[in-house]
Design a protein around this motif. Structure first.
Motif, PDB file in Angstrom:
ATOM      1  N   ARG A 407       0.829  -1.213   0.000  1.00 18.95           N
ATOM      2  CA  ARG A 407       0.000   0.000   0.000  1.00 18.95           C
ATOM      3  C   ARG A 407       0.855   1.250   0.000  1.00 18.95           C
ATOM      4  NH1 ARG A 407      -3.769   0.042   4.965  1.00 18.95           N
ATOM      5  NH2 ARG A 407      -4.454  -1.855   3.900  1.00 18.95           N
ATOM      6  N   TRP A 408       1.964   1.216   0.744  1.00 16.81           N
ATOM      7  CA  TRP A 408       2.752   2.427   0.931  1.00 16.81           C
ATOM      8  C   TRP A 408       4.088   2.419   0.200  1.00 16.81           C
ATOM      9  CZ3 TRP A 408      -0.119   6.160   2.405  1.00 16.81           C
ATOM     10  CH2 TRP A 408      -1.196   5.928   3.250  1.00 16.81           C
ATOM     11  N   VAL A 409       4.538   1.275  -0.251  1.00 15.67           N
ATOM     12  CA  VAL A 409       5.809   1.188  -0.996  1.00 15.67           C
ATOM     13  C   VAL A 409       5.488   0.564  -2.355  1.00 15.67           C
ATOM     14  CG1 VAL A 409       8.219   0.430  -0.914  1.00 15.67           C
ATOM     15  CG2 VAL A 409       6.985   0.852   1.220  1.00 15.67           C
ATOM     16  N   PRO A 410       4.964   1.352  -3.291  1.00 12.90           N
ATOM     17  CA  PRO A 410       4.508   0.784  -4.568  1.00 12.90           C
ATOM     18  C   PRO A 410       5.626   0.166  -5.401  1.00 12.90           C
ATOM     19  CG  PRO A 410       4.463   3.191  -4.625  1.00 12.90           C
ATOM     20  CD  PRO A 410       4.695   2.794  -3.206  1.00 12.90           C
ATOM     21  N   GLU A 411       6.892   0.527  -5.110  1.00 12.05           N
ATOM     22  CA  GLU A 411       8.003  -0.101  -5.825  1.00 12.05           C
ATOM     23  C   GLU A 411       8.025  -1.620  -5.625  1.00 12.05           C
ATOM     24  OE1 GLU A 411      10.088   3.212  -3.451  1.00 12.05           O
ATOM     25  OE2 GLU A 411       8.021   2.451  -3.581  1.00 12.05           O
ATOM     26  N   LEU A 412       7.419  -2.059  -4.536  1.00 13.91           N
ATOM     27  CA  LEU A 412       7.430  -3.488  -4.206  1.00 13.91           C
ATOM     28  C   LEU A 412       6.056  -4.134  -4.401  1.00 13.91           C
ATOM     29  CD1 LEU A 412       9.534  -3.268  -0.900  1.00 13.91           C
ATOM     30  CD2 LEU A 412      10.359  -3.650  -3.229  1.00 13.91           C
ATOM     31  N   ALA A 413       5.190  -3.484  -5.156  1.00 10.44           N
ATOM     32  CA  ALA A 413       3.798  -3.933  -5.266  1.00 10.44           C
ATOM     33  C   ALA A 413       3.652  -5.352  -5.799  1.00 10.44           C
ATOM     34  CB  ALA A 413       3.005  -2.968  -6.135  1.00 10.44           C
ATOM     35  N   ASP A 414       4.557  -5.770  -6.690  1.00 10.16           N
ATOM     36  CA  ASP A 414       4.409  -7.099  -7.289  1.00 10.16           C
ATOM     37  C   ASP A 414       5.334  -8.145  -6.682  1.00 10.16           C
ATOM     38  OD1 ASP A 414       6.755  -6.044  -8.242  1.00 10.16           O
ATOM     39  OD2 ASP A 414       6.478  -6.733 -10.300  1.00 10.16           O
ATOM     40  N   VAL A 415       5.990  -7.805  -5.565  1.00 13.50           N
ATOM     41  CA  VAL A 415       6.879  -8.762  -4.910  1.00 13.50           C
ATOM     42  C   VAL A 415       6.035  -9.772  -4.135  1.00 13.50           C
ATOM     43  CG1 VAL A 415       8.697  -9.045  -3.159  1.00 13.50           C
ATOM     44  CG2 VAL A 415       8.772  -7.109  -4.749  1.00 13.50           C
ATOM     45  N   PRO A 416       6.282 -11.049  -4.284  1.00 17.25           N
ATOM     46  CA  PRO A 416       5.489 -12.043  -3.555  1.00 17.25           C
ATOM     47  C   PRO A 416       5.702 -11.950  -2.049  1.00 17.25           C
ATOM     48  CG  PRO A 416       7.339 -13.078  -4.681  1.00 17.25           C
ATOM     49  CD  PRO A 416       7.293 -11.668  -5.169  1.00 17.25           C
ATOM     50  N   ALA A 417       4.735 -12.465  -1.307  1.00 18.22           N
ATOM     51  CA  ALA A 417       4.754 -12.351   0.149  1.00 18.22           C
ATOM     52  C   ALA A 417       6.018 -12.947   0.753  1.00 18.22           C
ATOM     53  CB  ALA A 417       3.519 -13.022   0.744  1.00 18.22           C
ATOM     54  N   ARG A 418       6.536 -14.019   0.171  1.00 25.70           N
ATOM     55  CA  ARG A 418       7.707 -14.674   0.761  1.00 25.70           C
ATOM     56  C   ARG A 418       8.953 -13.785   0.734  1.00 25.70           C
ATOM     57  NH1 ARG A 418       6.908 -16.972  -4.243  1.00 25.70           N
ATOM     58  NH2 ARG A 418       8.664 -16.790  -5.721  1.00 25.70           N
ATOM     59  N   SER A 419       8.954 -12.763  -0.162  1.00 29.74           N
ATOM     60  CA  SER A 419      10.138 -11.903  -0.308  1.00 29.74           C
ATOM     61  C   SER A 419       9.881 -10.451   0.054  1.00 29.74           C
ATOM     62  CB  SER A 419      10.648 -11.960  -1.756  1.00 29.74           C
ATOM     63  OG  SER A 419      10.939 -13.278  -2.157  1.00 29.74           O
ATOM     64  N   ILE A 420       8.641 -10.087   0.374  1.00 34.11           N
ATOM     65  CA  ILE A 420       8.268  -8.684   0.506  1.00 34.11           C
ATOM     66  C   ILE A 420       9.036  -7.974   1.614  1.00 34.11           C
ATOM     67  CG2 ILE A 420       6.318  -9.079   2.094  1.00 34.11           C
ATOM     68  CD1 ILE A 420       6.275  -6.597  -0.820  1.00 34.11           C
ATOM     69  N   HIS A 421       9.400  -8.670   2.665  1.00 32.90           N
ATOM     70  CA  HIS A 421      10.102  -8.032   3.779  1.00 32.90           C
ATOM     71  C   HIS A 421      11.631  -8.172   3.679  1.00 32.90           C
ATOM     72  CE1 HIS A 421       6.389  -7.001   5.739  1.00 32.90           C
ATOM     73  NE2 HIS A 421       5.967  -8.252   5.632  1.00 32.90           N
ATOM     74  N   GLU A 422      12.089  -8.860   2.655  1.00 28.26           N
ATOM     75  CA  GLU A 422      13.531  -9.010   2.424  1.00 28.26           C
ATOM     76  C   GLU A 422      13.819  -8.864   0.925  1.00 28.26           C
ATOM     77  OE1 GLU A 422      15.213 -12.203   5.464  1.00 28.26           O
ATOM     78  OE2 GLU A 422      13.343 -12.918   4.544  1.00 28.26           O
ATOM     79  N   PRO A 423      13.512  -7.717   0.339  1.00 22.75           N
ATOM     80  CA  PRO A 423      13.653  -7.569  -1.116  1.00 22.75           C
ATOM     81  C   PRO A 423      15.090  -7.660  -1.590  1.00 22.75           C
ATOM     82  CG  PRO A 423      13.199  -5.447  -0.092  1.00 22.75           C
ATOM     83  CD  PRO A 423      13.003  -6.489   0.971  1.00 22.75           C
ATOM     84  N   TRP A 424      16.064  -7.491  -0.716  1.00 23.00           N
ATOM     85  CA  TRP A 424      17.468  -7.610  -1.103  1.00 23.00           C
ATOM     86  C   TRP A 424      17.843  -9.041  -1.479  1.00 23.00           C
ATOM     87  CZ3 TRP A 424      15.710  -6.111   3.703  1.00 23.00           C
ATOM     88  CH2 TRP A 424      15.814  -7.044   4.740  1.00 23.00           C
ATOM     89  N   LYS A 425      16.966  -9.972  -1.135  1.00 20.00           N
ATOM     90  CA  LYS A 425      17.228 -11.367  -1.499  1.00 20.00           C
ATOM     91  C   LYS A 425      16.717 -11.718  -2.898  1.00 20.00           C
ATOM     92  CE  LYS A 425      17.459 -13.319   3.162  1.00 20.00           C
ATOM     93  NZ  LYS A 425      16.918 -14.341   4.092  1.00 20.00           N
ATOM     94  N   LEU A 426      15.998 -10.780  -3.529  1.00 17.44           N
ATOM     95  CA  LEU A 426      15.573 -11.010  -4.902  1.00 17.44           C
ATOM     96  C   LEU A 426      16.794 -11.074  -5.813  1.00 17.44           C
ATOM     97  CD1 LEU A 426      12.600  -8.469  -5.073  1.00 17.44           C
ATOM     98  CD2 LEU A 426      12.409 -10.970  -5.002  1.00 17.44           C
ATOM     99  N   THR A 427      16.669 -11.781  -6.919  1.00 13.97           N
ATOM    100  CA  THR A 427      17.800 -11.923  -7.846  1.00 13.97           C
ATOM    101  C   THR A 427      17.410 -11.444  -9.240  1.00 13.97           C
ATOM    102  OG1 THR A 427      17.147 -14.193  -8.361  1.00 13.97           O
ATOM    103  CG2 THR A 427      18.749 -13.889  -6.588  1.00 13.97           C
ATOM    104  N   GLY A 428      18.398 -11.156 -10.047  1.00 13.77           N
ATOM    105  CA  GLY A 428      18.195 -10.809 -11.456  1.00 13.77           C
ATOM    106  C   GLY A 428      17.328  -9.571 -11.624  1.00 13.77           C
ATOM    107  N   LEU A 429      16.441  -9.628 -12.627  1.00 19.06           N
ATOM    108  CA  LEU A 429      15.589  -8.490 -12.939  1.00 19.06           C
ATOM    109  C   LEU A 429      14.621  -8.185 -11.804  1.00 19.06           C
ATOM    110  CD1 LEU A 429      14.732  -9.124 -16.697  1.00 19.06           C
ATOM    111  CD2 LEU A 429      16.303  -7.425 -15.744  1.00 19.06           C
ATOM    112  N   GLY A 430      14.285  -9.204 -11.039  1.00 18.67           N
ATOM    113  CA  GLY A 430      13.374  -8.993  -9.922  1.00 18.67           C
ATOM    114  C   GLY A 430      13.913  -7.990  -8.921  1.00 18.67           C
ATOM    115  N   ARG A 431      15.220  -7.855  -8.886  1.00 14.78           N
ATOM    116  CA  ARG A 431      15.837  -6.899  -7.974  1.00 14.78           C
ATOM    117  C   ARG A 431      16.251  -5.616  -8.702  1.00 14.78           C
ATOM    118  NH1 ARG A 431      20.727  -8.546  -3.845  1.00 14.78           N
ATOM    119  NH2 ARG A 431      20.847  -6.581  -2.685  1.00 14.78           N
TER     120      ARG A 431
END
Length: 457
Positions: A407-431
């Motif tokens: 709701r408040w961080v739209p940059e992360l709107a499409d990040v799945p729940a398993r990664s939403i609180h640790e976006p630094w763990k995303l890889t490739g284009l997802g990050r």
């Protein structure tokens, strides 16, 4: 005819108003007075969000008085000088007002009492108007205030609170007393876009609706960030548009675990007011010093700026800070997480965070804001001063699906729940495709720095 003045400060309502009731019962005519004092501006408390909410409250108070045949008298200038001028113009023998707990409020009372008594008039100060129980009404053996919440709560619960007072049916105001206009809202550009509407009528509507529809779920859901299940009454309590004593009374009539949990939160508010009344210096100084040597310099300033902007790299903290900017209000769990991150993980002085909150919070109250910040920083009344809230674990617990973050961080709107609180763990284009910052510091490094600073390693 005898005349009394009622000085409104942070008690902008007609229901359950002991000073107004006493004045109406003892005098033929009453002057309801609000003074827009430049000293409040100079002290740094005239933030745009609160000025906008104040304008709403005063407009509503004036309308309520006009419905009863009266009106609100508004003056601008030094409070003592304006009250004395109004009392002389109206021929008032008495001035009624609510007691305050801050150093500013108590100094104002002392100066006003001296000026009125020197002029042959009387000041009557009424306790228990801003809080459910007056500050200092209960004290432990050997001290002038409770320093720990739980024993205070036990004593507070055992006290019999006064019954709420009905609003006056009629308020007769001397026609000759002049008034300035009710202050207008600041420009929309300076006010948070999502700021709530102020005023007693709106506050009472919200209290009634919340108690009837949502109170039962409060105990289970008050920490649910996305669920937004809190009452959102704090701005109305801060301005006195809703009576804390009446809120407690009505919640107890409602009954149930949710209402009881709500009453406990109202007791926290009373607790902080009684601490500040006994220790007014706690507004700016450590209540219990930990001899902190807070970070300073360019790196600390950059971290503080990122925290203010909601760009720390920790999604739940950033969501809370962005909610604050947009609404002038923040969920209580978000306040705890944002404050812990600044003081414990970034190790930056709690006063810097408290100042930013006061700049934006519509419910920015010296007692609640400063003492809650100290509680989190470990320099206040918390019995576990070195606790550190982990924003990742807290996010997963209180925003498990990530709805609050999205709701408040739209940059992360499409990040799945398993990664939403640790976006630094995303890889490739997802990050790489997101304009979202890397964490300012790892939680491990932040914890190590804090423990070293407190001599815990």
């Amino acid at each position: 005819m005898n005349v009394s003045v009622v000085l409104f400060t942070s008690d902008l309502r007609l229901h359950d108003h002991p000073p107004l009731r006493a004045a109406v019962e003892s005098a033929s005519e009453v002057v309801p007075l609000f003074v827009r004092d430049p000293a409040v501006d100079r002290a740094g408390f005239a933030a745009p969000n609160r000025l906008a909410f104040l304008a709403d409250c005063l407009t509503d108070l004036d309308a309520g008085l006009r419905d009863r045949g009266g009106r609100l008298v508004v003056r601008g200038g030094d409070t003592v000088a304006e009250v004395l001028a109004v009392a002389r113009q109206a021929g008032a023998d008495e001035v009624h007002m609510a007691a305050g707990c801050s150093a500013f409020a108590r100094d104002r009372e002392d100066r006003l009492r001296h000026a009125l008594e020197s002029d042959g008039r009387r000041l009557r100060v009424h306790d228990g108007v801003a809080t459910a129980l007056p500050a200092g009404a209960v004290t432990p053996h050997g001290s002038d205030h409770f320093a720990v919440f739980t024993p205070y709560f036990r004593r507070w619960q055992a006290e019999r609170l006064r019954a709420p007072l009905a609003p006056p049916r009629t308020v007769r105001v001397p026609p000759a007393v002049r008034s300035e206009g009710v202050p207008a809202r600041p420009s929309a550009a300076s006010v948070s876009a999502g700021l709530a509407t102020g005023g007693e009528r709106e506050g009472r509507r919200r209290l009634t609706a919340w108690l009837s529809r949502h109170a039962d779920a409060y105990e289970a859901r008050h920490d649910d960030l996305a669920g937004d299940a809190t009452s959102r009454l704090s701005p109305y309590l801060h301005f006195g548009a809703v009576s804390a004593a009446e809120a407690v009374h009505r919640a107890r009539i409602r009954g149930g675990a949710g209402a009881e949990a709500f009453v406990r939160q109202l007791c926290w508010r009373d607790f902080h007011h009684q601490v500040l009344a006994a220790r007014p210096e706690a507004a700016t100084e450590d209540y219990r010093t930990r001899h902190d040597r807070w970070r300073r310099g360019e790196d600390a300033e950059a971290d503080l700026r990122a925290w203010r902007e909601g760009r720390t790299g920790y999604p739940v903290v950033d969501a809370a800070m962005r909610q604050l900017a947009h609404e002038g209000w923040m969920h209580n769990r978000g306040r705890l997480l944002a404050a812990s991150f600044l003081t414990k993980t970034l190790y930056i002085d709690w006063r810097a965070g408290a100042r930013h909150f006061l700049d934006l919070l519509v419910d920015g109250d010296v007692a609640d804001n400063q003492l809650n910040w100290q509680w989190v920083a470990g320099t206040g009344t918390d019995t576990r001063p070195n606790r550190v809230l982990n924003p990742v674990l807290q996010g997963k617990r209180y925003d498990p699906e990530g709805a609050y973050v999205r709701r408040w961080v739209p940059e992360l709107a499409d990040v799945p729940a398993r990664s939403i609180h640790e976006p630094w763990k995303l890889t490739g284009l997802g990050r790489a495709a997101r304009d979202y910052p890397e964490p300012l510091v790892t939680l491990a490094d932040g914890l190590a720095r804090f423990r070293h600073a407190r001599g815990l390693d």
